[in-house]
Structures are given as structure tokens and as C-alpha cells.
Motif scaffolding. Structure first.
Motif: not given
Length: 414
Positions: A23-33
Motif C-alpha cells: 500500500s505504501i507506493k500507491p497511496l503516497v504516489d504524487p500523481a495517483k495517490g
């Protein structure tokens, strides 16, 4: 039974650990989070002032409502997520907060343009109005004779298509002017009659320029002219600093909560901390899936809901202690504790949820953000405590019927 409970418990821990890692990467993604609001992401604050009509007619509340609806449509077409748009009827103003706007001047031009589209014959007479347009879309010039670049494809209503067919039939070999707010967009030469209700405006150097004009044509013309009286750009650096401080405060608070639960409730405290991780995942994924825009007040609502989730566990654990001290086994104490705490917890959470719904319905802007995150957090905390926490405690007491009550922070001689 003991072996089965151990396998289930270990599996549950591994699943949650994997969910956190994934979950870390998709939730904090600046573009898609999770999208951030104006106060965290930066953007622009605008105040649009309605200008008096040339005819001298007063600007009505209906004019303001129509202008707000059209501006809202333009903002959405620009791709701005969760804008805050408010109408000041007394001063005839529309106030906007637009998060993530990289080019404020471009946004301003699109929003305040009256966008009156007209088609004029070679003599300069208006023969077709933008009101007879049903759609306008930007695209790349695909014609073999075109100069490349980009275009705006127009689709007319049935009446508009008939008028355009008559116009292009009558003036073959001549130029037809297409104007937006009396500014010439293009004046193409008519080569053949166009009878299918489709037209194309060519000559755009960039796709963004074509898209901006398409937004204006598609949304229709404003009923009144608008001027910019205030424009404040909120820097992303300020938002990032506020976000970092909020996250830092949240981390410190969570560490204190985790330690408190461990010291006072021992093994159930570990379960409560584990449940809080699951609770956080649920809330953040709900925010991500429904594109909830996170603002500073929204973060405050989220943190408040964490406190309520902890309070839920504390009430349950105290009930369990009472039941065990009264002579019940741990297994019976867990079941009875949950049952007795249920009404108390539900009452407290439902009243808070009603308050959150009221704030969301009657509030505006950041108040809505606070109410939304608080409401989502309350529902998630109820679900987590009544299902996940209960499941884990059942598995633990099922591993051993003679589990020492001291592991639950309980002394029977008290």
C-alpha cells in the motif's frame, strides 16, 4: 484446534504485513495517490466579480447560479480535483480554491471568459450561435491536407446542423469566420457543403490550447462578464511543510498510543495496535478509491477518529477485565466483554457520526473535508473493532484455555 488458531493468526499477521508493504507506493504516489487539497498541494485562490450588464439590468441570483454552474463545469473539464466554489450573492462574487493548478493565469483566462461562440458569413453577419453547439472536443489534425497541429471538433444540434449545412452550401469557395467573444479563432475556406452537423476548427499549435477553447465552447457562455478581483497563489512548499509537520505530529501521537496500550493492556494492547494498523489501511484505501481530497482539517478529522478507535478498544478491554475478575474464563470474558461494550460504543460513535454528517451537509470547503474524514474514520473504527479485533482475540484465547490473565493486564485478586 490450537494448531489451527496459530496458523490462522500467523496468516492474518502476514496478510496485514503484505497489505502494508503493497500500500505504501500507491497511496503516497504524487500523481495517483490520495489527492491533496489547496493547503497541502498548493494552487490558486480566486475571486471573480460579476460586472454590470451593458443594458443596465441588475445581476440576479439566477445569473449568479448559472455563472457558478458554468464555471464549475469549466473547472471540472480542466481536471482540477475537488475544487471549492462558493457564491457570494450580496457582493455578486464567486470564490474559488483550485488545488494543483500549475498555470494560474491560464486557468483564470478559461474561467472568466464569457465564451460567446459565433459563426459569421463573409459579410460579417452572425448566422450561427454557440447555443446550437452540442459538443466540442480537442484532438490532433488527422487530415491529409492539414498542417498537422491540433483541432477542435464541433458537433451541432439538429437545428444547428441544418443552419451550418445551408451556410456551407451557400458560401462554397468563401471564408466563414468562427469567433469566440468576438475574437477570431479561425476563418476557414468552405470547400464542400458540410451536411452532417460536424465541423472542425484547425490551426492550434498545442493540444492544451485546443482543449482550453473546447472547454469554453462545451460549457457555454457566462450570463455575465467576470473580472478577477483577487488572485492568491498558494505555494506547494508551504503545503509540503504543513503536511510534514502533520505527519510528524501523527507519528508521535501513534507512538504514544501504541506504548500506552502495551503498558496498560499487555497482549490486548498488541492486538489493539495491530487493529489500528488495519484501521489506518482501510481509511486510507477508502480515501484513495473515492478520491477524497486530503486537507489539514481533513487530517485533523482522521487523527480524531484514531482517538475514537483507541477509545473503542479501551472500553471493550475494560469490560473484558470486569468479566474475568468476576470469575469468568478468558474466552467467556472476551465474548461477554464485547457484548456489554457494544451498546456503549455504538451510542458514542453514532452520535459523533450524526455530528459529522451534519457538518458535511451544512458545511463548506474545509469543514466538509473534516467531517468526511471523521465520518469515514468512525465507520472504519466500528468495523475494525467489531470484526478484526474480536477475531484476533478469539484466536488468541483459543490457542490456550489456561492462558495467564496477567497477559491481559488482569489480576484476579483485585
Amino acid at each position: 484446534m490450537k494448531r489451527g488458531n496459530i496458523i490462522k493468526l500467523v496468516t492474518l499477521v502476514l496478510v496485514v504485513a503484505a497489505a502494508v508493504a503493497l500500500s505504501i507506493k500507491p497511496l503516497v504516489d504524487p500523481a495517483k495517490g490520495i489527492p491533496l487539497g489547496l493547503d497541502l498541494r498548493g494552487g490558486v485562490h480566486l475571486v471573480l466579480q460579476a460586472q454590470p450588464n451593458k443594458s443596465g439590468a441588475p445581476i440576479t441570483n439566477d445569473d449568479m447560479d448559472k455563472a457558478k454552474a458554468i464555471i464549475s463545469k469549466r473547472v471540472n473539464d480542466l481536471g482540477v480535483s475537488e475544487p471549492i466554489i462558493q457564491t457570494d450573492y450580496n457582493n455578486k462574487r464567486i470564490v474559488l480554491d483550485l488545488a494543483g493548478v500549475s498555470d494560474p493565469d491560464q486557468a483564470v483566462n478559461v474561467l472568466k471568459t464569457t465564451a460567446q461562440l459565433t459563426f459569421k458569413d463573409p459579410k460579417g453577419n452572425v448566422v450561427l450561435q454557440g447555443a446550437e453547439l452540442t459538443d466540442a472536443k480537442a484532438g490532433q489534425d488527422q487530415s491529409t491536407t492539414g498542417a498537422g497541429g491540433y483541432v477542435v471538433n464541433l458537433t451541432f444540434s439538429s437545428d444547428g446542423a441544418k443552419k451550418f449545412a445551408d451556410l456551407t452550401t451557400k458560401y462554397i469557395g468563401q471564408r466563414i469566420g468562427i469567433y469566440l467573444d468576438d475574437k477570431l479563432l479561425t476563418n476557414p475556406t468552405v470547400n464542400v457543403p458540410i451536411t452532417n452537423g460536424q465541423a472542425e476548427i484547425t490551426g492550434y499549435a498545442t493540444l492544451q490550447a485546443a482543449a482550453n477553447d473546447a472547454v469554453l465552447m462545451r460549457s457555454g457562455s457566462l450570463p455575465v462578464s467576470m473580472s478577477i478581483t483577487e488572485k492568491h497563489q498558494v505555494g506547494a512548499s508551504l503545503g509540503i511543510d504543513s503536511l510534514h509537520k502533520s505527519i510528524q505530529a501523527g507519528i508521535y501521537g501513534l507512538i504514544f498510543i501504541f506504548l500506552f496500550m502495551l503498558v496498560f493492556y499487555r497482549l490486548p494492547g498488541v492486538v489493539a495496535d495491530f487493529s489500528l494498523v488495519v484501521y489506518g489501511l482501510i481509511v486510507l484505501w477508502v480515501f484513495w478509491m473515492f478520491r477524497v481530497v486530503l486537507t489539514l482539517p481533513g487530517i485533523a478529522g482522521f487523527i480524531l477518529s484514531i482517538g475514537m478507535a483507541v477509545d473503542f478498544n479501551i472500553i471493550i478491554y475494560e469490560r473484558i477485565k470486569e468479566e474475568v475478575r468476576a470469575g469468568k474464563s478468558l474466552r467467556a470474558g472476551v465474548e461477554s466483554g464485547f457484548s456489554r461494550a457494544f451498546i456503549t460504543v455504538i451510542d458514542a460513535h453514532v452520535t459523533t457520526l450524526i455530528a459529522a454528517l451534519t457538518l458535511y451537509y451544512f458545511g463548506t470547503g474545509t469543514i466538509k473535508g473534516f467531517a468526511l474524514t471523521l465520518g469515514v474514520g468512525i465507520v472504519a473504527s466500528l468495523f475494525t473493532a467489531l470484526t478484526f479485533t474480536r477475531l484476533v482475540l478469539r484466536l488468541i484465547v483459543g490457542i490456550s484455555a489456561k492462558l495467564n490473565t496477567a497477559w491481559f493486564g488482569i489480576r484476579r485478586d483485585v
